[in-house]
Design an enzyme around this catalytic site. Structure first.
Site, PDB file in Angstrom:
ATOM      1  N   GLU A 184       0.870  -1.170   0.000  1.00 41.12           N
ATOM      2  CA  GLU A 184       0.000   0.000   0.000  1.00 41.12           C
ATOM      3  C   GLU A 184       0.904   1.216   0.000  1.00 41.12           C
ATOM      4  O   GLU A 184       1.928   1.239   0.683  1.00 41.12           O
ATOM      5  CB  GLU A 184      -0.897   0.060   1.253  1.00 41.12           C
ATOM      6  N   TYR A 244       7.238   2.386  -8.074  1.00 34.43           N
ATOM      7  CA  TYR A 244       6.715   1.022  -8.000  1.00 34.43           C
ATOM      8  C   TYR A 244       6.279   0.542  -9.375  1.00 34.43           C
ATOM      9  O   TYR A 244       6.552  -0.597  -9.763  1.00 34.43           O
ATOM     10  CB  TYR A 244       5.565   0.935  -6.994  1.00 34.43           C
TER      11      TYR A 244
END
Length: 188
Positions: free
Chosen positions: A106, A118
């Protein structure tokens, strides 16, 4: 840059960085201690001249096909040098070694730089958790990567030297903007 396994002796330095990185929602010392000694946790620290400048953690239950990146934090003075990417890759290398199929994380919705990092490592957004980060009322973006696909993509890169005691990591050729540079902008 020297990445090595975290030990209980790193707890005080980790907590100093934890509180600086997450001023509104830092983990408690007890929670972090439990993570460091858990058989399911795998934490690493980034040392520079004997000073802890970053840490990261993976939770991977033995035999499970899924794992979670628990946290990544980099000290203010060490941001923008590829350290976050190196810690992330170290966690993903360990997930691959453990034969994990998918890694989840998260990240704060108000941190698009981290989300971009990411994504550049193969993570894709799969959902959101409204108001996850409290007391800031910030949504969490849930992301997932296929570890085999990630490892295959990296297969052509120069391998890192690893041992259980220390991991020597060279600077990344591309040092994207560091996602850990904004307030509270650290993964989970």
């Amino acid at each position: 840059m020297s990445i090595r396994r975290a030990t209980a002796g790193d707890l005080a330095a980790i907590m100093t960085l934890e509180r600086a990185s997450f001023p509104t929602d830092a983990w408690s010392e007890a929670m972090m201690r439990e993570e460091l000694v858990s058989p399911h946790g795998w934490y690493v620290v980034d040392d520079e001249a004997g000073r802890l400048v970053g840490y990261a953690g993976l939770r991977a239950v033995a035999g499970a096909k899924d794992a979670d990146i628990q946290t990544i934090a980099i000290a203010d003075v060490s941001r923008g040098r590829g350290r976050g990417r190196s810690l992330l890759r170290t966690l993903l290398d360990e997930a691959a070694r453990r034969e994990v199929a998918h890694v989840f994380l998260e990240v704060r919705a108000d941190n698009p730089v981290a989300q971009k990092l990411y994504a550049s490592e193969g993570f894709a957004e799969i959902g959101r958790k409204p108001r996850y980060y409290q007391p800031d009322d910030v949504d969490a973006v849930v992301m997932k990567v296929d570890v085999r696909a990630w490892a295959s993509q990296r297969a052509g890169e120069t391998p890192r030297i690893r041992s259980s005691a220390a991991l020597s990591v060279g600077e990344d050729a591309a040092t994207d903007a560091d996602p850990w540079s904004s307030a509270g902008g650290v993964c989970t």
